[in-house]
Design an enzyme around this catalytic site. Sequence first.
Site, mmCIF file in Angstrom:
data_model
loop_
_atom_site.group_PDB
_atom_site.id
_atom_site.type_symbol
_atom_site.label_atom_id
_atom_site.label_comp_id
_atom_site.label_asym_id
_atom_site.label_seq_id
_atom_site.Cartn_x
_atom_site.Cartn_y
_atom_site.Cartn_z
ATOM 1 C CD GLU A 292 -3.249 0.285 1.919
ATOM 2 O OE1 GLU A 292 -4.131 -0.498 1.953
ATOM 3 O OE2 GLU A 292 -3.353 0.989 3.133
ATOM 4 C CG HIS A 321 7.812 -29.208 1.073
ATOM 5 N ND1 HIS A 321 8.283 -30.377 0.518
ATOM 6 C CD2 HIS A 321 8.431 -28.970 2.126
ATOM 7 C CE1 HIS A 321 9.225 -30.745 1.529
ATOM 8 N NE2 HIS A 321 9.245 -29.840 2.152
ATOM 9 C CE LYS A 435 -11.023 2.731 3.082
ATOM 10 N NZ LYS A 435 -10.663 3.410 4.372
HETATM 11 O O1 PA5 Z 1 -3.102 1.650 5.939
HETATM 12 C C1 PA5 Z 1 -4.201 2.534 5.798
HETATM 13 O O2 PA5 Z 1 -4.432 3.446 5.850
HETATM 14 C C2 PA5 Z 1 -5.358 1.440 5.390
HETATM 15 O O3 PA5 Z 1 -4.645 -0.027 5.180
HETATM 16 C C3 PA5 Z 1 -6.212 1.500 6.746
HETATM 17 O O4 PA5 Z 1 -5.598 0.875 7.693
HETATM 18 C C4 PA5 Z 1 -7.433 0.723 6.425
HETATM 19 O O5 PA5 Z 1 -7.952 1.191 5.239
HETATM 20 C C5 PA5 Z 1 -8.588 0.668 7.754
HETATM 21 O O6 PA5 Z 1 -8.540 2.229 7.889
HETATM 22 P P1 PA5 Z 1 -9.281 2.644 9.152
HETATM 23 O O7 PA5 Z 1 -8.623 2.367 10.346
HETATM 24 O O8 PA5 Z 1 -9.604 4.091 8.949
HETATM 25 O O9 PA5 Z 1 -10.628 1.901 9.506
#
Ligand code: PA5
Length: 466
Positions: A292, A321, A435
């Site tokens: 990410e 494996h 989202k």
């Molecule tokens: O790294 C990030 O910002 C995302 O992966 C969030 O952790 C994830 O989308 C969850 O978001 P939130 O904590 O606002 O629910």
Amino acid sequence: MKLSLRFDYNNMMSDFIGDKGITDKEIVDNIKYARKAHRFVEENRGKGWLGWTELPFNQEKIVESINETANLVRQGYENFVVLGIGGSALGARAVINALTDLHHNLLPQEERKAPRIFIEDNVDPERMAALLRVIDPAKTMFNVITKSGSTSETMSQYLIIYDLLKNKLGLDVKNHIIATTDAATGNLIRIAGKEGLITFVVPDGVGGRFSCLCPVGLLPYAVMGIDIEALLDGAATVCDLTHNENIYENPALMLALLQFLSIKKGKNISVMMPYADSLSSIADWYCQLWGESLGKAVDNDGNVVNAGQTPVKAVGVTDQHSQVQLYTEGPFDKVITFIGVEKFRETVEIPEGLEDMPNVHFLCGHTLNELITKERMATEYALTKAKRANNTITLYEVNPFTVGELLQFFEFVTAYIGDMLNINTYNQPGVEEGKNATYALFGRGGYEEKAEELKNAKQKEDKYII
Ligand code: PA5
């Protein structure tokens, strides 16, 4: 304090893997990228989205209150359920998996000394139903974790649990839900105020995937009896050491540069392969952090770069494996990072037996500890012989201090390489798009334009569906 992790990058170098590797000269020739990345991180520690660099130093008070709440939960509840997703769940799973019994939930209560733990990071209806079949909500504390306070998955889990506790069971939700969220923005903070929930705050400047060392992770770890101060001490060691701009003394900076140069040579896959089941979820946590943070369409100057290196989880020896055949003979597109453990917390001997079968008997008198370690060495050897770039990070043992080091280490590596790639390490526009499309599909107010866009998108054709 000295870093206890050891980073061995011999097998990244051309001395070991020939023209598939990196030369000393290449490191020197590209040192400017490392210097710039190091300067950026140094100048921005604690600022903007680099709030995570200060977490080992600025949470003394919060650690106290987390430990207090954790003790209450440990004494009064049979189950502790984390409701969260992405960065709001992966740290908890990684650290708890590393530092508690691998079959914690199955131990008898008197041996476990902590509630059973469930980390629910999906909205699969079968999973929710399965959870509710095995827990008694009246004996359960739920920790709803969402930084934004509005993530659909987590908020729908909240709605289900709230309804169950309050409407169906007539329980006081204050005694069963703890909120972890942003202090000001989002819905959860407002709900928490209205319901009088115990609330922990995700500090400013700490994004989801960099939040495992703030209350997002610290509360679940503490509930499980993990020494969170030792964890933060380990992380602090990395924060201190990374002040050093000398790449030969700053392993996080060296790994970032080696990965950066590897990407330039077409190694677009980063495999993390811990040789310890306890560290297998660290690889899941890493996959989110790396994927990410680095997977970005445009760079900081607006150029389309489609940057990134695909993270892959593998576990030694299990995946010897499964995936190792591909790693050894497939495309030269991977860097494999082994995580080794010097001293396991248990020793299991392989007893004498089958004397008449020498091809099995050779194992007798040895230990599983020796077997897993030698298999790691053997796989490293085989990959290197096949000219596959690999490196090894060794923990002298898995404990709160070394796990804290490991987490903070990879956060610094990610911050450094993000700067080298000249991308925004801390946003996630690709996730936001999905989202927003979900909101539009649900007809949420304010997403009418997105709904229209979806309606006008090219529809699937039957001729391509068999
Ligand atoms: O790294 C990030 O910002 C995302 O992966 C969030 O952790 C994830 O989308 C969850 O978001 P939130 O904590 O606002 O629910």
